[in-house]
Design an enzyme around this catalytic site. Structure first.
Site, PDB file in Angstrom:
ATOM      1  N   SER A   1       0.795  -1.293  -0.189  1.00 28.78           N
ATOM      2  CA  SER A   1      -0.062  -0.015   0.139  1.00 28.78           C
ATOM      3  C   SER A   1       0.917   1.331   0.027  1.00 28.78           C
ATOM      4  O   SER A   1       1.936   1.413   0.596  1.00 28.78           O
ATOM      5  CB  SER A   1      -0.870  -0.074   1.127  1.00 28.78           C
ATOM      6  OG  SER A   1      -1.551   1.358   1.371  1.00 28.78           O
TER       7      SER A   1
ATOM      8  N   TYR B   1      -3.476  -1.311   9.696  1.00 29.12           N
ATOM      9  CA  TYR B   1      -3.450  -1.660   8.221  1.00 29.12           C
ATOM     10  C   TYR B   1      -2.032  -1.170   7.789  1.00 29.12           C
ATOM     11  O   TYR B   1      -1.302  -2.160   7.119  1.00 29.12           O
ATOM     12  CB  TYR B   1      -4.410  -0.811   7.414  1.00 29.12           C
ATOM     13  CG  TYR B   1      -4.595  -0.918   5.968  1.00 29.12           C
ATOM     14  CD1 TYR B   1      -4.904  -1.870   5.141  1.00 29.12           C
ATOM     15  CD2 TYR B   1      -3.938   0.115   5.102  1.00 29.12           C
ATOM     16  CE1 TYR B   1      -5.027  -1.958   4.047  1.00 29.12           C
ATOM     17  CE2 TYR B   1      -3.820  -0.199   3.853  1.00 29.12           C
ATOM     18  CZ  TYR B   1      -4.536  -1.151   3.142  1.00 29.12           C
ATOM     19  OH  TYR B   1      -4.546  -1.249   1.775  1.00 29.12           O
TER      20      TYR B   1
END
Length: 256
Positions: free
Chosen positions: A135, A148
């Site tokens: 990410s 996350y």
């Protein structure tokens, strides 16, 4: 001739979003694709539509990984590629994040990626490829997504170590690092059957216009094309690297 003719690729989280687009594109480029997910109805329907194979796979379960890989090899005789795409996102400040919530994200994002590499690599054909979905937050902090971001940072570490350890077999391991992408993860309206996808995409474009230099949210098909590049021979001398696909978000902030 497709870019993936003759290859067999497992894609996790393939029932929708980025994984769905990766599965569609890889199949169009000639690969035999094994779609893996926990969304059985959607996954089976997609597999039937594109001529692929579906397997139920909770990526945090070691035995289910073994079963998925066995299914792929029984169906196609080999495995040449893996896209560790499955992931979840939870919003919370770090100090308000319960341990159970943190570990839930770790189990899917980080442990799932680890188990994928550990299970698939030993039986993968030499010269194979692994693409891990990290990410934008693997390279920069972002408030309210601490669990996350932590897992995505970890995925980069796993990617680099795996690249080093598997290089002697010609197996290349890289990571895609998307920014905001118009999937159900960042756009829950996509889960509403009554919502207009075009309207929600336009609303998201407006939201990100002031944040992203290219002035819009990303599309899952764009991430799929990057995953294809890292899976096919176009990237034959590339391994151990993160590839950011974020519309310029990580480049910085423009004040003009």
């Amino acid at each position: 001739m497709g870019k993936l003719d003759g290859r067999v690729v497992i894609v996790t989280g393939a029932a929708r979003g980025q994984g769905e687009q990766e599965a569609r594109l890889f199949r169009a480029e000639g690969a035999e694709v094994v779609l893996a997910d926990v969304l059985d109805d959607q996954g089976e329907a997609l597999a039937k539509e594109i001529g692929a194979r579906y397997v139920h796979l909770d990526v945090g379960e070691e035995e289910q990984w073994r079963s998925a890989v066995a299914t792929a090899r029984e169906a196609y005789g080999r495995v040449d590629g893996l896209v560790n795409n499955a992931g979840i996102l939870r919003f919370n400040s770090l100090v308000d994040t319960p341990l159970d919530e943190f570990m839930q994200v770790v189990r899917v994002n980080q442990v799932g990626c680890f188990l994928g590499i550990r299970t698939v690599a030993p039986v993968m054909e030499d010269g194979g490829t692994i693409v891990n979905t990290a990410s934008y937050t693997a390279l920069a902090g972002m408030a309210a997504v601490g669990a996350y971001a932590a897992t995505k940072h970890a995925i980069l570490g796993l990617t680099r170590v795996a690249a080093l350890e598997l290089a002697r077999r010609g197996i290349r391991v890289n990571a895609v690092c998307p920014g905001a992408v118009d999937t159900a993860m960042s756009n829950p309206a996509r889960l509403d059957p009554d919502a207009d996808p075009r309207e929600t995409a336009e609303a998201l474009d407006e939201l990100y216009r002031g944040l992203v230099p290219l002035g819009r949210i990303g599309r899952p098909e764009e991430v799929a094309r990057l995953a294809l590049f890292l899976t096919c021979d176009d990237s034959s001398y590339v391994t151990g690297q993160p590839f950011v696909i974020d519309g310029g978000w990580l480049a910085g902030v423009s004040i003009v």
